[in-house]
Scaffold this motif. Structure first.
Motif, PDB file in Angstrom:
ATOM      1  N   ARG A 152      11.665  17.305   2.914  1.00  0.00           N
ATOM      2  CA  ARG A 152      10.970  17.539   1.819  1.00  0.00           C
ATOM      3  C   ARG A 152      11.575  16.860   1.261  1.00  0.00           C
ATOM      4  O   ARG A 152      12.020  15.852   0.849  1.00  0.00           O
ATOM      5  CB  ARG A 152      11.105  19.003   1.766  1.00  0.00           C
ATOM      6  N   PRO A 153       9.944  15.481   0.276  1.00  0.00           N
ATOM      7  CA  PRO A 153      10.178  14.952  -0.681  1.00  0.00           C
ATOM      8  C   PRO A 153      10.688  15.226  -1.914  1.00  0.00           C
ATOM      9  O   PRO A 153      10.708  16.217  -2.384  1.00  0.00           O
ATOM     10  CB  PRO A 153       8.784  14.276  -0.527  1.00  0.00           C
ATOM     11  N   ALA A 154      11.800  14.406  -2.273  1.00  0.00           N
ATOM     12  CA  ALA A 154      12.036  15.020  -3.947  1.00  0.00           C
ATOM     13  C   ALA A 154      10.991  14.942  -4.698  1.00  0.00           C
ATOM     14  O   ALA A 154      11.029  15.852  -5.743  1.00  0.00           O
ATOM     15  CB  ALA A 154      13.354  14.865  -3.747  1.00  0.00           C
ATOM     16  N   HIS A 155      10.000  13.829  -4.664  1.00  0.00           N
ATOM     17  CA  HIS A 155       9.302  13.876  -5.820  1.00  0.00           C
ATOM     18  C   HIS A 155       7.804  13.210  -5.070  1.00  0.00           C
ATOM     19  O   HIS A 155       8.267  12.478  -4.170  1.00  0.00           O
ATOM     20  CB  HIS A 155       9.428  12.709  -7.028  1.00  0.00           C
ATOM     21  N   LEU A 156       6.478  13.743  -5.059  1.00  0.00           N
ATOM     22  CA  LEU A 156       5.604  13.804  -4.241  1.00  0.00           C
ATOM     23  C   LEU A 156       4.054  13.710  -5.830  1.00  0.00           C
ATOM     24  O   LEU A 156       4.426  13.578  -6.297  1.00  0.00           O
ATOM     25  CB  LEU A 156       5.057  14.958  -3.486  1.00  0.00           C
ATOM     26  N   ASP A 157       4.026  12.162  -5.173  1.00  0.00           N
ATOM     27  CA  ASP A 157       3.204  10.924  -6.372  1.00  0.00           C
ATOM     28  C   ASP A 157       1.875  11.189  -5.737  1.00  0.00           C
ATOM     29  O   ASP A 157       2.397  10.166  -4.651  1.00  0.00           O
ATOM     30  CB  ASP A 157       3.710  10.203  -6.937  1.00  0.00           C
ATOM     31  N   VAL A 158       0.761  11.773  -6.335  1.00  0.00           N
ATOM     32  CA  VAL A 158      -0.763  11.165  -4.568  1.00  0.00           C
ATOM     33  C   VAL A 158      -1.490  10.540  -5.710  1.00  0.00           C
ATOM     34  O   VAL A 158      -1.403  11.379  -6.842  1.00  0.00           O
ATOM     35  CB  VAL A 158      -1.153  12.390  -4.453  1.00  0.00           C
ATOM     36  N   THR A 159      -1.898   9.222  -6.257  1.00  0.00           N
ATOM     37  CA  THR A 159      -3.130   8.753  -6.909  1.00  0.00           C
ATOM     38  C   THR A 159      -4.017   8.787  -5.754  1.00  0.00           C
ATOM     39  O   THR A 159      -4.348   7.862  -5.005  1.00  0.00           O
ATOM     40  CB  THR A 159      -2.658   7.299  -6.946  1.00  0.00           C
ATOM     41  N   ALA A 160      -5.839   9.013  -6.161  1.00  0.00           N
ATOM     42  CA  ALA A 160      -6.569   9.310  -5.994  1.00  0.00           C
ATOM     43  C   ALA A 160      -7.887   7.886  -6.554  1.00  0.00           C
ATOM     44  O   ALA A 160      -7.593   8.462  -8.003  1.00  0.00           O
ATOM     45  CB  ALA A 160      -7.083  10.770  -5.636  1.00  0.00           C
ATOM     46  N   LEU A 161      -7.978   6.955  -5.600  1.00  0.00           N
ATOM     47  CA  LEU A 161      -8.657   6.520  -6.728  1.00  0.00           C
ATOM     48  C   LEU A 161     -10.047   5.949  -5.802  1.00  0.00           C
ATOM     49  O   LEU A 161     -10.246   5.999  -4.156  1.00  0.00           O
ATOM     50  CB  LEU A 161      -8.104   4.412  -6.525  1.00  0.00           C
ATOM     51  N   VAL A 162     -11.509   5.862  -6.511  1.00  0.00           N
ATOM     52  CA  VAL A 162     -12.862   5.780  -5.371  1.00  0.00           C
ATOM     53  C   VAL A 162     -12.360   4.038  -5.620  1.00  0.00           C
ATOM     54  O   VAL A 162     -12.822   2.972  -6.152  1.00  0.00           O
ATOM     55  CB  VAL A 162     -13.717   5.985  -6.853  1.00  0.00           C
ATOM     56  N   ASP A 163     -12.732   3.883  -4.017  1.00  0.00           N
ATOM     57  CA  ASP A 163     -13.290   2.468  -4.038  1.00  0.00           C
ATOM     58  C   ASP A 163     -14.333   2.291  -4.265  1.00  0.00           C
ATOM     59  O   ASP A 163     -15.362   2.380  -4.499  1.00  0.00           O
ATOM     60  CB  ASP A 163     -13.489   3.160  -1.733  1.00  0.00           C
ATOM     61  N   ALA A 164     -13.739   0.461  -4.709  1.00  0.00           N
ATOM     62  CA  ALA A 164     -15.329  -0.005  -5.481  1.00  0.00           C
ATOM     63  C   ALA A 164     -16.146  -0.619  -4.505  1.00  0.00           C
ATOM     64  O   ALA A 164     -17.350  -1.372  -4.731  1.00  0.00           O
ATOM     65  CB  ALA A 164     -14.757  -1.094  -6.504  1.00  0.00           C
ATOM     66  N   GLY A 165     -15.762  -0.649  -3.004  1.00  0.00           N
ATOM     67  CA  GLY A 165     -16.362  -1.394  -2.315  1.00  0.00           C
ATOM     68  C   GLY A 165     -17.715  -0.615  -1.859  1.00  0.00           C
ATOM     69  O   GLY A 165     -17.834   0.354  -1.940  1.00  0.00           O
ATOM     70  N   GLN A 166     -18.430  -1.460  -0.574  1.00  0.00           N
ATOM     71  CA  GLN A 166     -19.239  -0.763  -0.116  1.00  0.00           C
ATOM     72  C   GLN A 166     -19.525   1.070   1.128  1.00  0.00           C
ATOM     73  O   GLN A 166     -18.380   0.762   0.874  1.00  0.00           O
ATOM     74  CB  GLN A 166     -20.428  -1.652   0.566  1.00  0.00           C
ATOM     75  N   ALA A 167     -20.076   1.938   0.598  1.00  0.00           N
ATOM     76  CA  ALA A 167     -20.282   2.716   0.554  1.00  0.00           C
ATOM     77  C   ALA A 167     -20.667   3.127   2.159  1.00  0.00           C
ATOM     78  O   ALA A 167     -21.195   2.229   2.937  1.00  0.00           O
ATOM     79  CB  ALA A 167     -21.236   3.966   0.144  1.00  0.00           C
TER      80      ALA A 167
END
Length: 185
Positions: free
Chosen positions: A170-185
């Motif tokens: 079990r992770p002691a620390h969990l960090d999730v970063t979500a970014l919108v990809d600037a590339g083509q959809a």
């Protein structure tokens, strides 16, 4: 080197040292049984060759001794350093039947593949740091531009739950970063 290879190597070194000690003791006590206690250890041929090689023979013997000492020191330091728990990139889990070692790189790649299994996630980057028993888990998820994000949080949570169940840590620390990809959809 594996633990079994280290044990075999140390056993061979120990047997050689015991044999060398036995020969030295036998020579000190008067030589082999039935031998001449005042006799020469080396015949005339090897003594003549040794004298012809002077001073290079002594230098070669000193270099061989130094190489053996450095090799022994290296081997001893490798053995004392230990294995598994203090190696970077390896998670170690003790259990009732021994220890399980998991390569952190394989775990991160598996979690990245699991996260990118959703077509809305273009890329995922996973980093494990910290204590092997309770590592910090850093995730960076790049979402395809223009897609709906409903249910995406549940997909990431499910992937992390599968990781925790599979790796049994079990992770002691969990960090999730979500970014919108600037590339083509």
């Amino acid at each position: 080197m594996t633990n079994a290879a280290h044990r075999v190597l140390w056993t061979v070194v120990a047997l050689l040292l015991v044999a060398l000690g036995g020969v030295a003791l036998a020579l000190n006590l008067g030589g082999p049984p039935g031998g001449d206690p005042g006799g020469e250890l080396l015949g005339a041929g090897p003594r003549h060759s040794w004298r012809l090689a002077a001073p290079w023979g002594a230098l070669a013997a000193a270099a061989a001794g130094l190489l053996a000492a450095v090799s022994g020191l290296w081997l001893l330091l490798r053995e004392l350093r230990g294995t598994g728990e203090d190696r970077r990139g390896t998670l170690v889990h003790p259990g009732p039947r021994g220890r399980t070692r998991l390569a952190a790189a394989a775990l991160t790649r598996a979690l990245e593949r699991d996260l990118t299994g959703d077509p809305r996630i273009r890329r995922a980057r996973v980093v494990l740091t910290g204590d092997p028993h309770r590592p910090d888990l850093w995730l960076r998820v790049e979402i395809v531009a223009g897609t709906r994000t409903a249910g995406l949080r549940e997909h990431v949570s499910t992937a992390i739950r599968r990781y925790v169940d599979t790796a049994d840590c079990r992770p002691a620390h969990l960090d999730v970063t979500a970014l919108v990809d600037a590339g083509q959809a």
